[in-house]
Write an enzyme that holds these catalytic residues in place. Structure first.
Site, mmCIF file in Angstrom:
data_model
loop_
_atom_site.group_PDB
_atom_site.id
_atom_site.type_symbol
_atom_site.label_atom_id
_atom_site.label_comp_id
_atom_site.label_asym_id
_atom_site.label_seq_id
_atom_site.Cartn_x
_atom_site.Cartn_y
_atom_site.Cartn_z
ATOM 1 N N GLU A 31 -71.528 66.134 68.192
ATOM 2 C CA GLU A 31 -71.975 64.753 68.151
ATOM 3 C C GLU A 31 -72.550 64.516 66.754
ATOM 4 O OE1 GLU A 31 -75.006 63.621 70.967
ATOM 5 O OE2 GLU A 31 -74.981 61.554 70.216
ATOM 6 N N ARG A 258 -74.992 80.102 74.267
ATOM 7 C CA ARG A 258 -75.309 79.535 72.965
ATOM 8 C C ARG A 258 -76.156 80.522 72.169
ATOM 9 N NH1 ARG A 258 -76.662 74.302 73.460
ATOM 10 N NH2 ARG A 258 -77.994 74.077 71.649
ATOM 11 N N LYS A 268 -81.339 69.398 67.434
ATOM 12 C CA LYS A 268 -81.319 68.418 66.362
ATOM 13 C C LYS A 268 -82.540 67.506 66.432
ATOM 14 C CE LYS A 268 -76.882 67.965 67.316
ATOM 15 N NZ LYS A 268 -75.470 67.565 67.358
HETATM 16 P P1 ATP Z 1 -78.382 70.451 69.804
HETATM 17 O O1 ATP Z 1 -78.776 70.447 71.238
HETATM 18 O O2 ATP Z 1 -78.812 71.661 69.040
HETATM 19 O O3 ATP Z 1 -78.724 69.227 69.098
HETATM 20 P P2 ATP Z 1 -75.764 69.982 70.725
HETATM 21 O O4 ATP Z 1 -75.347 70.977 71.717
HETATM 22 O O5 ATP Z 1 -76.189 68.648 71.169
HETATM 23 O O6 ATP Z 1 -76.841 70.638 69.782
HETATM 24 P P3 ATP Z 1 -73.279 69.137 69.686
HETATM 25 O O7 ATP Z 1 -73.141 68.458 68.399
HETATM 26 O O8 ATP Z 1 -73.107 68.345 70.908
HETATM 27 O O9 ATP Z 1 -74.698 69.810 69.625
HETATM 28 O O10 ATP Z 1 -72.444 70.471 69.760
HETATM 29 C C1 ATP Z 1 -71.205 70.689 69.154
HETATM 30 C C2 ATP Z 1 -70.640 71.981 69.641
HETATM 31 O O11 ATP Z 1 -71.436 73.044 69.177
HETATM 32 C C3 ATP Z 1 -70.633 72.050 71.146
HETATM 33 O O12 ATP Z 1 -69.433 72.608 71.595
HETATM 34 C C4 ATP Z 1 -71.807 72.918 71.456
HETATM 35 O O13 ATP Z 1 -71.607 73.605 72.653
HETATM 36 C C5 ATP Z 1 -71.844 73.847 70.252
HETATM 37 N N1 ATP Z 1 -73.195 74.319 70.026
HETATM 38 C C6 ATP Z 1 -74.309 73.587 69.851
HETATM 39 N N2 ATP Z 1 -75.384 74.375 69.733
HETATM 40 C C7 ATP Z 1 -74.941 75.646 69.826
HETATM 41 C C8 ATP Z 1 -75.572 76.936 69.783
HETATM 42 N N3 ATP Z 1 -76.884 77.061 69.617
HETATM 43 N N4 ATP Z 1 -74.789 78.030 69.928
HETATM 44 C C9 ATP Z 1 -73.470 77.906 70.078
HETATM 45 N N5 ATP Z 1 -72.815 76.740 70.128
HETATM 46 C C10 ATP Z 1 -73.538 75.621 70.007
HETATM 47 MG MG MG Z 2 -75.988 67.069 72.099
#
Ligand code: ATP
Ligand code: MG
Length: 750
Positions: A31, A258, A268
Site C-alpha cells: 500500500e 512476517r 508505517k
Molecule cells: P505495515 O503494517 O508495516 O505498515 P503493511 O503490511 O501494511 O506494513 P503493505 O504495504 O500492505 O504493508 O505490505 C506489502 C507487502 O509486504 C505485503 O505482502 C505484506 O505482507 C509484506 N510485508 C509487510 N510487512 C512485512 C514484514 N514485516 N515482513 C514480511 N513481509 C511484510
Molecule cells: Mg497495511
C-alpha cells in the site's frame, strides 16, 4: 545468489510439475502509504526471487484502495526500493485503482447472484452483530433487500449520493461461520476523499478482501504470497473467486511469517510518528529500518538480500536479532572496501627526532581482498593519533601507546612517547615522541616488539570531515514507540581527521576506517567542501547480545577478531591456555572465550567473579557484554563495581530472583552508583515475581482491558499472545517471570 529452499518454493515446484500453471506469476503488493522497510525487503526478496528462479514474472502493484493515506511520493519510494534491491518488475507498475471499474462490475455480478447486499447498519451495529468467537453473529435486517433495491443503492453509493458510513456493500456468506472473517465481510465502503490517482471519480472504495483476490486474478497471478495475519482472510479470498466462478487458472494465497527485528518498530504508522514527531530526520534517516534509511546509512543491497536469505521463510512469527543484519553488512564490506586511516578524536603528536617528510606507499586492501590499489601517506614531524590510543596510567592489558610502551603507526614507524603536555586543567594536549628510524613497516630491522598498530594522519595534509555515528534508535529491545526512543542515538563528530586520499582520490564511497568500523560518504549532505561520513557498522558486534547459541545452525559464523587488518596479534601461549580452558572446561562459546582470553583485565575480572560463583557461562556473558561495554563507554577500566558485585547480580539471575530485563536495569544502576546489587533489588522491590497467584490478577486486568484483542486471539490470531504477555510484563515493570506469564496467559485465553 543462492536462495535456500523453503516451503513456498516446494509448492511452486509441485505446481509447475503437475501442470497446474505453465508459468509462475507473483506480485509484491504494497500500500503506498509509507516508505518500505526491511520487512518489505523480505517480501520483495521472496516474490521477485521466486519469479526469477522459476522463469516467471513478478508484478509491482500498488494496493491503493484507501484514498486517505496514500500518495505518489510513496509510490516512487517503493519503486526505488525494488530497483535498488536489484529487481525488475514485469511490465509497468500496476495499481489496484486501475481495476476499480472491473471490480465494480464484479460487485454488481455478486449482487445479481444474491450473494452481496447493501447494508445500512451503523458501524457499531455491524461490529455488535458480528458476534464473538463463542457466539454466532446475527444477520442485518437489511440483508433481505431485493436485488433491484441493492443494485439501485449500490449505484447511487457510487455516484456519491450518500455520506460516509451510511451504507456498505457486504458479501452474503454466513453469520455463524467459525471464521469470523466470513461473517458477511464488507466489500465496499463510501469514502468522501479524493484519491491520488482517480481524483473524485469514485465515492466508493473496495475493501482489501475484495480487491486483492480479484486484482491477483486480473493479473493472472498464480501464487499470492502474504504474511500470516492474512491467514483467516484466505477463506474470503477463495470465496470471492469461487462464487464468481472465475475460469482457471486462478491464484491461491499462501502465508509466511512476517519479519520482525528487535530494537526497531516497523509499522508505517509508528514510523510516521517518529518522523512527524521530529525524532528522526525523515523516511531515509539512517536510524530507521526503512530501505531508504539503510541505503542512506551505507548498507549495500547485497547485504540486505543475504540477510533475507539467511533468516529463511517460516510459518511462525519470531523476532530476528538486528545484529544478524549487522553481521551481513560487515561481512559484505569486509570483502569489498578500501581500508583507510581516520582519527575521530585527534591528539597531536610531535615526533621530535624526525626531520623533513616522506611518502609511504600503503595498499588499500588487505591480502585476502582480491582488489588492487594503493595510496601515498605523507609522513612528517607532526601527526595526529586517536586520543584513546594513549594512556598515561594504562590498565593491565592495554596494548597501545603509553609512556613505557611503544606502538606502531600503521604502515609506518614505531614510536615511543617521551613527554606528555597538558593544559592548565590537566587535559592532555600533545605528546612528544621519538621514532625508530629502522622500524619502518615492511623493512623493520629494529627488533622492537609492539603489541599493536594504531591509525594516524599527518597534520600537514589531513582533511577535516564530519562523522555521524548512529546508535540504536530505541533503548528497549521491543519498543512500543516514541516513548522508548534512545535520546543519544546520533552522535555528530565535527572535526575528525582523515588521510587526504579519501576525499581527493575517492577510491570508493564506502570505507573501512581502520580499527573504527565501516563508513559511507553521505549521499545527500556530502560535498567536497564539507565531506560527511555515516557510520555503517562497527568492526565487531559491540552489543553482542548473542547468547550461547552455538548449536543454532543459523547463528552467525564466527567473526574474526581483528585488531587491525593484516596484523592480527596471535595469541600468546598464556592467552591460548586460557582460551582452551574457557572453551573446553567452562563451555564458553569461542567468541566470548576469545574476547576474555585476549584481554588480561577482563579475564582477571572474570576469574575473580568465577571464584565466588560457579556460573561460568552467565558470568562470562555478563562480563563480555555489559562490563566490556561499560569500559568502552567510560574509556577506562576504573569501574564503580567489583567482580564480587557482578557475581551477586548473576547469582540472582541464576536463581530467577530477577528477570533478565531487570538484570540489565540493575547493571546500569550499579555501574552508575556502585551500590550493591542485592541492596538495590531490595530497596527498589525488583524481585522477580514468579508466584502465579500474584501474576494471575494482573493478567486478568490486561484481558479485561482488551476485549477486542481477546476476540481476535480466540478467532485464531495467535500472534496476539505476545501482546498479552508484553502488556502483563509491562504492568509489572518487567518484574514478572516471562515464562510463567506466558504459560498463564495461554491457559487463561483458552
Ligand atoms: P505495515 O503494517 O508495516 O505498515 P503493511 O503490511 O501494511 O506494513 P503493505 O504495504 O500492505 O504493508 O505490505 C506489502 C507487502 O509486504 C505485503 O505482502 C505484506 O505482507 C509484506 N510485508 C509487510 N510487512 C512485512 C514484514 N514485516 N515482513 C514480511 N513481509 C511484510
Ligand atoms: Mg497495511
Amino acid at each position: 545468489m543462492i536462495e535456500s529452499k523453503n516451503f513456498l518454493r516446494t509448492i511452486v515446484e509441485e505446481d509447475l510439475k503437475s501442470g497446474k500453471y505453465k508459468e509462475i506469476v507473483t506480485r509484491f503488493p504494497p500500500e503506498p502509504n509509507g516508505f518500505p522497510h526491511i520487512g518489505h525487503a523480505k517480501s520483495i526478496f521472496i516474490n521477485f526471487g521466486i519469479a526469477d528462479d522459476y522463469g516467471g514474472h513478478c508484478h509491482l502493484r500498488m494496493d491503493d484502495t484507501n484514498p486517505t493515506k496514500e500518495d505518489t511520493k510513496y509510490v516512487e519510494a517503493l519503486k526505488d526500493a525494488v530497483k535498488w534491491l536489484g529487481y525488475e518488475w514485469d511490465g509497468s507498475v500496476r495499481f489496484t485503482s486501475d481495476y476499480f471499474p472491473k471490480l465494480y462490475d464484479y460487485a454488481i455480478e455478486l449482487i445479481k447472484m444474491g450473494r452481496a447486499y447493501v447494508d445500512s447498519l451503523t458501524e457499531d451495529e455491524i461490529s455488535e452483530y458480528r458476534g464473538s468467537v463463542t457466539e454466532h453473529g446475527r444477520r442485518s435486517r437489511y440483508a433481505d433487500r431485493s436485488v433491484e433495491e441493492n443494485l439501485d443503492l449500490f449505484m447511487r453509493m457510487k455516484k456519491g449520493e450518500f455520506a460516509e458510513g451510511e451504507h456498505v456493500l457486504r458479501a452474503k456468506i454466513d453469520m455463524s461461520a467459525p471464521n469470523m472473517k466470513m461473517r458477511d465481510p464488507l466489500l465496499y465502503r463510501i469514502r468522501d476523499t479524493d484519491h491520488f490517482r482517480t481524483g473524485d471519480e469514485w465515492s466508493i472504495y473496495p475493501m482489501y478482501d475484495f480487491a486483492h483476490c480479484l486484482s491477483d486474478y486480473i493479473e493472472e497471478v498464480t501464487h499470492s504470497i502474504c504474511t500470516l495475519e492474512f491467514e483467516n482472510n484466505r477463506d474470503i479470498y477463495n470465496w470471492v473467486l469461487d462464487t464468481l466462478s472465475l475460469k482457471s487458472p486462478r491464484p491461491y494465497q499462501y502465508e509466511f511469517a512476517r519479519l520482525n527485528i528487535n530494537y526497531a518498530v516497523m509499522s508505517k504508522r509508528k514510523l510516521l510518528e517518529l518522523i512527524e514527531g521530529g525524532y528522526v530526520s525523515g523516511w531515509d534517516d539512517p536510524r530507521l529500518p526503512t530501505i531508504a534509511g539503510y541505503r542512506r546509512k551505507g548498507y549495500t543491497p547485497e547485504s540486505i538480500l543475504t540477510f533475507c536469505d539467511q533468516i529463511g521463510i517460516a510459518k511462525a512469527n519470531s523476532v530476528v536479532d538486528v545484529s544478524q543484519l549487522e553481521f551481513c553488512i560487515r561481512d559484505d564490506l569486509n570483502k569489498k572496501v578500501p581500508r583507510v586511516l581516520c582519527v575521530l578524536n585527534p591528539l597531536k603528536v610531535t615526533i621530535e627526532n624526525y626531520e623533513g617528510s616522506e611518502e609511504i606507499d600503503a595498499p588499500y586492501y588487505p591480502h585476502d581482498v582480491p582488489k588492487e590499489g594503493s595510496r601515498k601517506l605523507s609522513f612528517s614531524r607532526e601527526i595526529y593519533i586517536e586520543r584513546e590510543d594513549f594512556e598515561e596510567n594504562p590498565p593491565k592489558g592495554y596494548y597501545r601507546l603509553t609512556l613505557e610502551q611503544p606502538v606502531r603507526l600503521r604502515h609506518g614507524y614505531i614510536i615511543a612517547c617521551k613527554e606528555v603536555i597538558k593544559d592548565a586543567n590537566g587535559n592532555i594536549t600533545e605528546l612528544k615522541a621519538e621514532y625508530y628510524p629502522d622500524s619502518k613497516s615492511g623493512c623493520d630491522t629494529s627488533g622492537i616488539k609492539v603489541k599493536s598498530a594504531i591509525q594516524w594522519v599527518s597534520a600537514a595534509d589531513a582533511k577535516v570531515i564530519e562523522v555521524r555515528v548512529y546508535d540504536r534508535l530505541f533503548v528497549a529491545e521491543f519498543p512500543e514507540g516514541v516513548e522508548d526512543v534512545n535520546p543519544n542515538s546520533l552522535k555528530v563528530i565535527k572535526n575528525a581527521l582523515i588521510e587526504p586520499a579519501v576525499v581527493i582520490q575517492k577510491p570508493d564511497v564506502r570505507f573501512q576506517f581502520e580499527r573504527e568500523g565501516y563508513f559511507y560518504a553521505d549521499p545527500v549532505d556530502y560535498s567536497d567542501e564539507k565531506p560527511i561520513f555515516n557510520k555503517i557498522v562497527g568492526l565487531k558486534d559491540s552489543w553482542d547480545k548473542k547468547k550461547k547459541k552455538t548449536t543454532d545452525k543459523r547463528a552467525k559464523p564466527q567473526e574474526r577478531k581483528v585488531q587491525i587488518d593484516g596484523e592480527v596479534a596471535p595469541m600468546t601461549s598464556e592467552q591460548q591456555t586460557l582460551f582452551d580452558k574457557y572453551t573446553t572446561e567452562l563451555k564458553l562459546n569461542s567468541e566470548v572465550a576469545n574476547t576474555l582470553a585476549r584481554d588480561a583485565y577482563l579475564s582477571e575480572f572474570y576469574e575473580k567473579a568465577l571464584s565466588l560463583l560457579k556460573s561460568p557461562v552467565n558470568l562470562a556473558n555478563m562480563i563480555v557484554n555489559e562490563v566490556l561495554r561499560e569500559i568502552k563507554e567510560r574509556h577506562s577500566t576504573k569501574l564503580r563495581f567489583t567482580p564480587g558485585q557482578i557475581a551477586e547480580l548473576v547469582k540472582m539471575l541464576d536463581e530467577e530472583k530477577i528477570s533478565s530485563k531487570i538484570a540489565k536495569q540493575l547493571f546500569e544502576e550499579m555501574a552508575k552508583s556502585g551500590e550493591n546489587p542485592v541492596k538495590i533489588v531490595k530497596e527498589k522491590g525488583l524481585i522477580q515475581i514468579s508466584d502465579p497467584a500474584q501474576i494471575a490478577p494482573i493478567i486478568d486486568e490486561v484481558i479485561a482491558k482488551n476485549p477486542h484483542n481477546v476476540a481476535k486471539f480466540k478467532a485464531g490470531n495467535r500472534k496476539l499472545l505476545g501482546f498479552f504477555v508484553g502488556q502483563t510484563l509491562k504492568a509489572t515493570g518487567g518484574r514478572a517471570n516471562p515464562k510463567i506469564v506466558n504459560d498463564l496467559v495461554v491457559k487463561k485465553l483458552q
